[in-house]
Write a protein that holds these residues in place. Structure first.
Motif, PDB file in Angstrom:
ATOM      1  N   VAL A   1       0.144  -3.647   3.839  1.00  0.00           N
ATOM      2  CA  VAL A   1       1.001  -2.671   3.166  1.00  0.00           C
ATOM      3  C   VAL A   1       0.219  -1.398   2.878  1.00  0.00           C
ATOM      4  O   VAL A   1       0.703  -0.283   3.061  1.00  0.00           O
ATOM      5  CB  VAL A   1       1.564  -3.267   1.856  1.00  0.00           C
ATOM      6  N   ILE A   2      -1.055  -1.587   2.448  1.00  0.00           N
ATOM      7  CA  ILE A   2      -1.841  -0.409   2.059  1.00  0.00           C
ATOM      8  C   ILE A   2      -2.125   0.486   3.252  1.00  0.00           C
ATOM      9  O   ILE A   2      -2.340   1.678   3.099  1.00  0.00           O
ATOM     10  CB  ILE A   2      -3.176  -0.835   1.426  1.00  0.00           C
ATOM     11  N   GLU A   3      -2.117  -0.135   4.459  1.00  0.00           N
ATOM     12  CA  GLU A   3      -2.325   0.707   5.638  1.00  0.00           C
ATOM     13  C   GLU A   3      -1.220   1.738   5.773  1.00  0.00           C
ATOM     14  O   GLU A   3      -1.438   2.839   6.247  1.00  0.00           O
ATOM     15  CB  GLU A   3      -2.330  -0.150   6.908  1.00  0.00           C
ATOM     16  N   LYS A   4      -0.008   1.324   5.361  1.00  0.00           N
ATOM     17  CA  LYS A   4       1.121   2.225   5.610  1.00  0.00           C
ATOM     18  C   LYS A   4       1.534   3.009   4.372  1.00  0.00           C
ATOM     19  O   LYS A   4       2.342   3.916   4.468  1.00  0.00           O
ATOM     20  CB  LYS A   4       2.339   1.389   6.061  1.00  0.00           C
ATOM     21  N   ALA A   5       1.018   2.594   3.205  1.00  0.00           N
ATOM     22  CA  ALA A   5       1.543   3.223   1.998  1.00  0.00           C
ATOM     23  C   ALA A   5       0.459   3.509   0.984  1.00  0.00           C
ATOM     24  O   ALA A   5      -0.554   2.811   0.927  1.00  0.00           O
ATOM     25  CB  ALA A   5       2.596   2.302   1.382  1.00  0.00           C
TER      26      ALA A   5
ATOM     27  N   GLU B   1       9.758  13.259  -4.266  1.00  0.00           N
ATOM     28  CA  GLU B   1       8.503  13.230  -3.522  1.00  0.00           C
ATOM     29  C   GLU B   1       8.065  11.787  -3.257  1.00  0.00           C
ATOM     30  O   GLU B   1       7.482  11.469  -2.229  1.00  0.00           O
ATOM     31  CB  GLU B   1       7.416  13.949  -4.313  1.00  0.00           C
ATOM     32  N   ILE B   2       8.381  10.889  -4.210  1.00  0.00           N
ATOM     33  CA  ILE B   2       8.041   9.481  -4.029  1.00  0.00           C
ATOM     34  C   ILE B   2       9.083   8.876  -3.092  1.00  0.00           C
ATOM     35  O   ILE B   2      10.277   9.093  -3.256  1.00  0.00           O
ATOM     36  CB  ILE B   2       8.077   8.730  -5.370  1.00  0.00           C
ATOM     37  N   ASP B   3       8.617   8.132  -2.087  1.00  0.00           N
ATOM     38  CA  ASP B   3       9.569   7.557  -1.136  1.00  0.00           C
ATOM     39  C   ASP B   3      10.357   6.405  -1.749  1.00  0.00           C
ATOM     40  O   ASP B   3      11.558   6.329  -1.594  1.00  0.00           O
ATOM     41  CB  ASP B   3       8.835   7.069   0.119  1.00  0.00           C
ATOM     42  N   VAL B   4       9.640   5.496  -2.418  1.00  0.00           N
ATOM     43  CA  VAL B   4      10.373   4.385  -3.032  1.00  0.00           C
ATOM     44  C   VAL B   4       9.703   3.964  -4.332  1.00  0.00           C
ATOM     45  O   VAL B   4       8.478   3.895  -4.407  1.00  0.00           O
ATOM     46  CB  VAL B   4      10.490   3.186  -2.062  1.00  0.00           C
ATOM     47  N   CYS B   5      10.530   3.733  -5.328  1.00  0.00           N
ATOM     48  CA  CYS B   5      10.025   3.258  -6.610  1.00  0.00           C
ATOM     49  C   CYS B   5      10.567   1.859  -6.876  1.00  0.00           C
ATOM     50  O   CYS B   5      11.765   1.628  -6.809  1.00  0.00           O
ATOM     51  CB  CYS B   5      10.462   4.190  -7.733  1.00  0.00           C
ATOM     52  N   PHE B   6       9.654   0.935  -7.150  1.00  0.00           N
ATOM     53  CA  PHE B   6      10.072  -0.400  -7.595  1.00  0.00           C
ATOM     54  C   PHE B   6      10.033  -0.382  -9.119  1.00  0.00           C
ATOM     55  O   PHE B   6       8.958  -0.278  -9.709  1.00  0.00           O
ATOM     56  CB  PHE B   6       9.098  -1.474  -7.094  1.00  0.00           C
TER      57      PHE B   6
ATOM     58  N   GLU C   1       1.773  10.853   7.665  1.00  0.00           N
ATOM     59  CA  GLU C   1       1.916  10.772   6.224  1.00  0.00           C
ATOM     60  C   GLU C   1       2.177   9.339   5.814  1.00  0.00           C
ATOM     61  O   GLU C   1       3.058   8.680   6.338  1.00  0.00           O
ATOM     62  CB  GLU C   1       3.090  11.638   5.769  1.00  0.00           C
ATOM     63  N   LYS C   2       1.420   8.872   4.825  1.00  0.00           N
ATOM     64  CA  LYS C   2       1.675   7.525   4.342  1.00  0.00           C
ATOM     65  C   LYS C   2       2.876   7.566   3.410  1.00  0.00           C
ATOM     66  O   LYS C   2       3.136   8.563   2.735  1.00  0.00           O
ATOM     67  CB  LYS C   2       0.462   7.019   3.560  1.00  0.00           C
ATOM     68  N   LEU C   3       3.579   6.444   3.336  1.00  0.00           N
ATOM     69  CA  LEU C   3       4.673   6.320   2.376  1.00  0.00           C
ATOM     70  C   LEU C   3       4.113   6.365   0.970  1.00  0.00           C
ATOM     71  O   LEU C   3       3.058   5.807   0.708  1.00  0.00           O
ATOM     72  CB  LEU C   3       5.353   4.964   2.547  1.00  0.00           C
ATOM     73  N   LYS C   4       4.865   7.006   0.072  1.00  0.00           N
ATOM     74  CA  LYS C   4       4.433   7.017  -1.330  1.00  0.00           C
ATOM     75  C   LYS C   4       5.259   6.012  -2.103  1.00  0.00           C
ATOM     76  O   LYS C   4       6.480   6.104  -2.163  1.00  0.00           O
ATOM     77  CB  LYS C   4       4.618   8.417  -1.910  1.00  0.00           C
ATOM     78  N   ILE C   5       4.573   5.053  -2.701  1.00  0.00           N
ATOM     79  CA  ILE C   5       5.252   3.984  -3.458  1.00  0.00           C
ATOM     80  C   ILE C   5       4.874   4.083  -4.931  1.00  0.00           C
ATOM     81  O   ILE C   5       3.717   4.353  -5.258  1.00  0.00           O
ATOM     82  CB  ILE C   5       4.846   2.592  -2.926  1.00  0.00           C
TER      83      ILE C   5
END
Lengths: 491, 329, 712
Positions: free
Chosen positions: B34-38, B61-66, B5-9
């Protein structure tokens, strides 16, 4: 069919700098009655900058926009020169123009390749998931992705060298710059400028191959949906060629004839702003024509700015390769002025070429490494106006100060703001022409997007995943405010 | 989507100039890694997912929000709360989200004054009827439209929602961003509430030479003098926020030969960046002070032009007083 | 946490239902001066945080000296001025909140590792100091940078006022000192570097040449090629009849030709280094004259017969000069902002002494003395009368404007005679300049003692009160400020007394909490601004770090209010704790007064003693110095609801910490301008000088501030 009033809200509008939404109202026949493009944010710089020292404005003003901070820094720098009654040195002016041109390269490249490019290179009718930078890369090759990133990185680096930082430049002081560039830095910029000139040529070629030579796109560009016959405003040098940093402001009428020409300091005699209660952004218009509403035509004071307008208002480009491309565009599109909104993309690509050539010209000037980059002021005149061309249009910073050089009042006319009326018109026209008899679908939504995207409303995009369409949710209400139907397009 | 599962940003906007969006792009080729992982699932400035998409997501559901930008209208606040609900980690990204940023200077005024100025008093505005934008408006045909409510004050993000990490600076530089992303993708997260910036002051990384005795003879505004590129700004009488500001930016502004304005925020032991800097400047100004009269001192302190705007340029909403007191309000 | 209440037998009324939460125990004491109470509180301190509510801090500190106790003044500041007891609740809450946000204070302990002392300078003060310390049983290293001991006194002929020859005092003293086995005398020795703290100093010495005692072949002098025409002619190698009993080499003049070594091979011309470890150091480096050449208009160095006083005395005493007329210029270059702005105290009398010396030896000589004022204090007034009336010395009031040489080689002294109100010229054979003295900055710099070039050197223990932290560095004799020999000997027990007190202990402990610097925040490449702010030089560089010398720090907190990064915190008055205290005690509409413990706080106490009337909502926070008050603290007061803030400190030039109140004034003046920008009336922030007796001024000031309109 029961009688229903329809209201369509598109919220938020995406892929632009800033917050905006669109409200479309349908009449009884299901055709568009009205469409409003609403800007939904307000910061208040004109108030909270009062009481600040004028010399700090070139450091505060860039925070109006982090995508085009450089033009704000330059306009503000010119304004504070005037406030303190001092002129920037010749070298300082050249360095400022160099930095500004580098900014153009970064901003226009990003917009063209990631935002606008997909529509033309991949095609407006192509599957949604392909209408993004990756689709572009797949079509034209992986190397281009890397080249785009590098060209943008070079443009940012040049700004950082001259102005301290690319995002939020800091180096302007009344009378010039805080420090000059060294011989090593000059060489570095010179080396990078060569790559940028090549990249400018390459981009022109891509546009030629992918768009101009493709009849389907040429039709879209010249078609009626996105056409407004407005006035055009841009800055020109003494030969009436486009210049970004300084010159006279020239306005041509919808037939291409010069209507007004004035120095930026006189802008208040020519431009006024109108307020509407449904948007936080004001509407600049030609004062001497008057405000006739959000309509185009020779009698309306609505004018447009930004690449196409600049090219329309000028007689050519000041550098050879760009000028060649300029002549070619007008030949292809049937002479001046060009009203087709989507031709902005072509004009933008020509400006990339000019900016790159101009960078090379300026960096090769032997005066560019002079250490005399600042005249120290001894006086406070108390008022100053600075005007430059930002990538998205003509920008004005106007400051009044007390005897101590502390700001008492400001007026800022931001580039995209000049296009506010035009954007509203474009959105409304597109909606009117595309939404008929209640028919609202995915394709229509994309076409409405393209209407405002052409203006590059103050944002330039990224180099990575775009799902290829703007997800919109259109909610259709009946008159009893009950949700009738939801059409959404997003994934 | 197959495989791991990719990270959701998410990259959410408050009252922002979008320099922080550009800052993320300015990591240039590292973005591809970064896009490879997220997956970027929401970023209205640069892509097309909508608020409604976020509403449909599951909580956390979102892993990290900037979140970049301050909170200064109802739209900013709604989005902050929405994204907080749907995200595991909320990062205040950039000086505005951390401290209010430059927009925080609007805490010297209020909505009424701003509206009056922007829509009536500015020189090019032609508005004899005094039309003001409305939060709710119906046109002649009965079409109603809304605009978000502009608040009187600007708030940092953590006054409205719980913030897990802070990345200051205006905008953050690539190193900070990559450090943050590395921590997130590796799972080695620092304690909640950490500010991802140096603990030390800017002076620690400044290469300029300092005089033996630190005192200021006269305060100058940057345009009044030739600015020596080797000497400490304070020694030259220029008000540089270095001693009250965190290190980490590499002294970008000082290298460009202009004084620091404090956008990396105060250290962990400062409760009010502006007050502390004011104390410091006043202390080392005009030594020896035994011979100064009351009048001398008053005259000398007047050389600090616009103390509020200079010492709180980016941090006014997080100061002790937070905002200017308006009469009767 | 424990809160102790004492009510002085009902004199202090406490509010009903005092409750500060589950974890705060409230204990009522029956008395405060008994042993039992002391033990109770001490026991509580071992496990809990303690607030003590009772009388003024000044009294409470008498009974409980642990700096970790927070005191609340419920008597002078509440009960005695008839304020509502509810006010005590707020004050206690403030102290509780402060304690909750404070670190425990550990007062530093210095172990006395070396029971020995270093005395720098073997003049009369150094000799007497060494004598007393050695006689008390401690080892003394007595170093002297010249080849012989005796200092200035040894090179004088007579002492004033009586004209006693120096041998009367010097020779017995020298004999007693050098014969004491506890004393090690090192001549031609200087201090290179000193490190460490009281009880444990490491001092690096540089020793030039050596001492060959007992052998004095005159040939050494004869073969020496270097003639020193300094005070009286001599060679670079010479003999002085003090100590040691050997030839000494003036290495400033020596050319190292080696001729003397050929005569006496035991002589060495080289340098050695030696590090010694001592527990205390005494600076007794004596007087250093101001460079007369800098007074260009007096012609010193240009005209052959213009002398400084020492030169003149030695030449005259040795019969090398026999002038028929002499002008003695008192105050040459003193009290003059172009040279020395201060008065050096002893030069007036030295001038009179020179006059008497001349008249004693050659009564027919015409002697004039130019003066501005005659500083003949004490018994010296008698001396002045004698010189004037009995000896017939002529006094001219007026500082000479210039000294010239005419064609015959005579010196022409031009001045305005103020009493006669006309300009005069005096033609004389000889002029003696009584220049002032300057401090020995070099030694103090090496020891890290901050003098700001000031003179007299304030670093004399009597200036500091009993609360200052124990120091191992003392000053004896004229190194502190110019004294005559009698004064030096009378005061001589000052330094040795301090030294002996320290060396007799196993350890000494700080009484006043010191400032600490957090090295997480203050980096290697630091801003160093607090170093400039400290009036004592206690904050200094140690290698790459900025540290606080716990021996020198006086606990004023000026550095804490200076540090913009919050790295520097004064223990017991950390910013976090202060802000919590303000937040905890302040109610809307209060007037918050920051008062220094030396002056204004005592004025508020006096207002209580006198039962003056002032508003109830005035809440006082005691600080060591107004220099500790930071802008953050003032803003916090407003944020917590205060309508006005008073910062009250010692009167100008009376600050216990020299410049604290001035720094406070600068900060508050700057803050007032910023307050306007925050929409707060700057008139609500006041800085006042309130001396310890000015209780009425205090009451009037807070009443006025309370009457101002509250900003919402």
């Amino acid at each position: 069919m029961t009688e229903k009033k329809k209201q369509i809200t598109i919220n938020p509008v995406t892929r632009l700098e800033g917050h905006a939404k669109i409200d479309i109202f349908l009449n009884d026949e299901g055709n568009v009655e009205d469409a409003y493009f609403q800007v939904i944010e307000l910061r208040g710089f004109e108030k909270f900058c009062q009481g600040r020292p004028a010399e700090e404005m070139p450091r505060i003003a860039p925070h109006i926009c982090g995508v085009c901070p450089n033009p704000h820094h330059m306009a503000s720098g010119k304004a504070v020169d005037m406030v303190f009654g001092v002129e920037a040195t010749e070298t300082a002016k050249k360095l400022r123009e160099l930095s500004l041109c580098a900014h153009y390269v970064h901003s226009h490249i990003a917009h063209f390749y990631a935002l606008a490019g997909p529509d033309f290179i991949v095609g407006p009718a192509a599957p949604a998931k392909d209408r993004n930078i990756i689709g572009v890369i797949n079509k034209v090759g992986v190397k281009i992705g890397g080249d785009v990133i590098q060209a943008r990185a070079y443009a940012q680096k040049i700004q950082a060298i001259i102005s301290g930082r690319a995002t939020h430049p800091i180096n302007n002081l009344p009378g010039g710059l805080a420090k000059p560039i060294t011989a090593e830095e000059q060489k570095e910029i010179e080396r990078m400028s060569k790559t940028l000139v090549d990249f400018g040529k390459f981009t022109l070629q891509i546009f030629e191959d992918a768009v101009v030579k493709n009849k389907a796109y040429a039709d879209i560009i010249t078609g009626d949906i996105y056409r407004h016959r407005t006035y055009y405003m841009g800055t020109v040098d003494k030969n009436n060629k486009v210049n970004f940093y300084d010159g006279a402001i020239r306005v041509v009428d919808p037939e291409g004839k010069e209507y007004e020409k004035f120095r930026g300091e006189k802008y208040l005699d020519h431009i006024a702003e109108h307020v509407e209660p449904w948007t936080y952004l004001k509407f600049p218009y030609l004062k001497n024509k008057g405000w006739k509403g959000i309509v185009d035509g020779k009698e309306s004071g609505v004018y447009r700015v930004a690449p196409l307008a600049r090219l329309n208002a000028a007689d050519g480009m000041a550098t050879p390769l760009a000028d060649e491309a300029y002549q070619k565009m007008y030949e292809t599109l049937g002479g001046k002025p060009v009203h087709a909104t989507l031709a902005m993309h072509w004009a933008r690509v020509i400006e990339i070429m000019y900016a790159a050539e101009r960078i090379k010209e300026l960096v090769e000037d032997p005066q560019i490494t002079d250490t005399d980059v600042r005249n120290i002021p001894t006086d406070v005149v108390g008022v100053g106006i600075g005007q430059v061309e930002a990538p998205r249009g003509t920008l004005f910073h106007h400051y009044w100060t007390d005897d101590d050089g502390m700001i008492t009042k400001l007026n800022i006319l931001v580039a995209t703001g000049n296009n506010n009326a035009a954007i509203c018109m474009s959105v409304k026209r597109a909606a009117e022409k595309l939404i008929k008899n209640w028919k609202v679908d995915d394709g229509i939504l994309n076409m409405i997007e393209m209407a405002f995207r052409a203006y590059d409303p103050c944002f330039a995009c990224a180099t990575h995943t775009l799902p290829g369409h703007m997800p919109l949710e259109i909610r259709i209400f009946d008159s009893g405010k009950n949700l009738y139907k939801t059409i959404s397009r997003y994934e | 989507m197959t495989g791991k599962e990719k990270l959701k940003i998410a990259i959410c906007r408050g009252c922002t100039c979008s320099g922080c969006d550009i800052a993320i792009l300015d990591i240039h080729e590292r973005l591809l890694k970064v896009i490879e992982k997220a997956d970027i699932v929401y970023a209205p400035t640069i892509m097309d997912a909508k608020n409604a998409d976020v509403e449909k997501m599951k909580d956390r559901e979102i892993d990290v929000c900037f979140y970049h930008g301050a909170v200064r209208d109802s739209d900013n606040e709604e989005l902050a709360r929405l994204l907080r609900k749907k995200s595991k980690i909320m990062i205040a990204f950039g000086a505005c989200a951390c401290f209010g940023g430059i927009f925080g200077l609007a805490n010297t005024t209020n909505r009424k004054e701003i509206f009056e100025e922007v829509y009536k008093n500015t020189a090019s505005t032609d508005n004899p009827e005094g039309i003001m934008p409305q939060t709710e408006y119906a046109d002649k045909k009965g079409h109603t439209m809304t605009l978000p409510e502009i608040y009187d004050s600007v708030y940092p993000l953590n006054e409205k929602v719980a913030v897990d990490y802070y990345i200051p600076l205006c905008p953050p530089i690539p190193d900070q961003i990559m450090t943050g992303l590395a921590a997130i993708t590796s799972g080695n997260l620092p304690p909640k509430g950490t500010i991802l910036a140096s603990e030390k002051t800017l002076c620690s990384e400044c290469e300029r030479t300092r005089s033996q005795v630190r005192k200021i003879g006269k305060i100058h505004r940057p345009h009044e003098i030739e600015i020596d590129q080797e000497k400490c700004m304070l020694d030259q009488g220029l008000l540089c926020m270095g001693p009250a500001t965190r290190a980490g930016c590499g002294t970008i502004c000082v290298k460009a030969n202009v004084p620091c304005r404090g956008c990396n925020g105060p250290t962990s032991q400062e409760y009010d960046q502006g007050a502390n800097m004011l104390s410091l400047v006043a202390t080392i100004y005009g030594i020896p002070e035994e011979s100064l009269t009351e009048e001398d001192v008053k005259k000398a302190m007047k050389e600090i032009k616009d103390p509020l705007g200079t010492f709180y340029r980016y941090t006014l909403p997080t100061s002790i007083l937070k905002r200017k007191r308006m009469d009767g309000k | 946490m424990k809160v102790f209440l004492y009510d002085f037998g009902g004199e202090i009324k406490y509010p009903e239902n005092l409750d500060f939460g589950k974890d705060v125990e409230i204990i009522r004491l029956k008395d405060i001066s008994t042993e039992e109470t002391r033990r109770t509180v001490e026991k509580a301190l071992k496990t809990d945080k303690v607030v003590f509510v009772g009388p003024s801090h000044r009294i409470s500190e008498r009974f409980f000296s642990d700096p970790n106790i927070k005191f609340v003044n419920a008597r002078e500041h509440v009960a005695w001025v008839g304020h509502n007891p509810e006010k005590i609740r707020d004050l206690v809450q403030g102290s509780i909140d402060k304690l909750r946000n404070s670190n425990k204070i550990e007062n530093k302990r210095f172990l006395i590792k070396h029971k020995s002392a270093l005395v720098i300078g073997a003049g009369i003060a150094g000799l007497e100091t060494a004598r007393q310390i050695a006689n008390s049983g401690y080892k003394v290293y007595l170093i002297e940078k010249k080849p012989f001991v005796g200092g200035l006194v040894a090179r004088l002929d007579r002492l004033y006022p009586a004209g006693t020859p120096n041998s009367h005092i010097l020779y017995p003293l020298i004999n007693e000192v050098v014969s004491n086995p506890n004393v090690e005398v090192l001549v031609n020795t200087e201090m290179e570097k000193a490190e460490g703290t009281v009880g444990d100093y490491a001092v690096k010495l540089k020793i030039k040449g050596n001492v060959v005692e007992g052998k004095l072949p005159k040939k050494c002098e004869e073969v020496c090629p270097v003639e020193v025409v300094d005070k009286i002619p001599r060679k670079a190698i010479y003999y002085q009849p003090t100590y040691p009993e050997s030839y000494g080499i003036d290495f400033d003049a020596c050319t190292k030709c080696g001729n003397c070594v050929k005569v006496m091979p035991e002589l060495s011309l080289g340098e050695t280094e030696r590090t010694i470890h001592v527990g205390a150091i005494v600076v007794a480096t004596g007087l250093k004259g101001y460079d007369a050449k800098r007074i260009v208009e007096y012609g010193y160095g240009r005209y052959p017969n213009v002398y400084t006083k020492l030169e003149f005395e030695r030449r005259f005493a040795n019969g090398l000069i026999k002038p028929k007329s002499v002008v003695i210029v008192n105050c040459a270059g003193s009290r003059d902002k172009n040279h020395l702005p201060y008065c050096s105290r002893v030069c007036c009398m030295l001038g009179l002494k020179a006059a008497k010396l001349i008249k004693d030896t050659a009564p027919e000589t015409e002697v004039y003395v130019n003066y501005i004022d005659m500083r003949s204090y004490g018994i010296f007034e008698e001396f002045y009368n004698i010189v004037r009336e009995t000896y017939g010395v002529k006094f001219v009031q007026g500082r000479p404007s210039e000294i010239l040489q005419d064609a015959d080689g005579k010196l022409v002294v031009r001045c305005e005679d103020i009493l006669l109100d006309k300009n005069i010229e005096m033609k004389v054979d000889c002029v003696v300049l009584m220049t002032g003295f300057v401090p020995d900055k070099e030694s103090f710099d090496k020891l890290g003692i901050y003098t700001a070039g000031a003179y007299p050197v304030e670093y004399v223990n009597s200036t500091y009160s009993i609360d200052s932290n124990p120091r191992g560095i003392f000053i004896a004799g004229s190194a502190g400020y110019p004294k005559d020999v009698a004064e030096i000997l009378i005061n001589a027990a000052n330094a040795p007394g301090g030294v002996i007190e320290i060396l007799s202990k196993d350890y000494v402990e700080n009484k006043t909490p010191t400032a600490k610097i957090d090295s997480r925040i203050c980096s290697e490449n630091n801003c160093r601004i607090c170093i400039t702010a400290c009036p004592y030089g206690a904050v200094h560089m140690k290698g790459e770090e900025v540290v606080v010398n716990e021996e020198v720090c006086m606990g004023c907190g000026i550095c804490t209010a200076t540090c913009a990064a919050g790295a520097n915190q004064l223990q017991g008055f950390e910013e976090k704790g202060m802000l919590a205290q303000i937040g905890g005690m302040t109610k809307k509409g209060d007037v918050i007064a920051f008062m220094c413990k030396w002056s204004s706080y005592n004025a508020a106490d006096k207002a209580g003693q006198e039962r003056l009337t002032y508003p109830e909502n005035v809440k006082i926070i005691r600080v060591p110095c107004t220099g500790r008050v930071s802008a953050q603290m003032i803003l916090k007061s407003y944020e917590s609801g205060a309508k006005a803030v008073l910062v009250a400190g010692c009167p100008p030039d009376a600050c216990h910490y020299f410049t604290g109140n001035f720094k406070a004034r600068k900060r508050i003046t700057a803050l007032k301008a910023m307050l306007s920008q925050f929409g707060i009336d700057p008139e609500t922030l006041a800085i006042e000088w309130i001396g310890k007796d000015e209780s009425k001024k205090f009451a009037e000031t807070v009443t006025r501030l309370n009457g101002l309109k509250q900003q919402k």
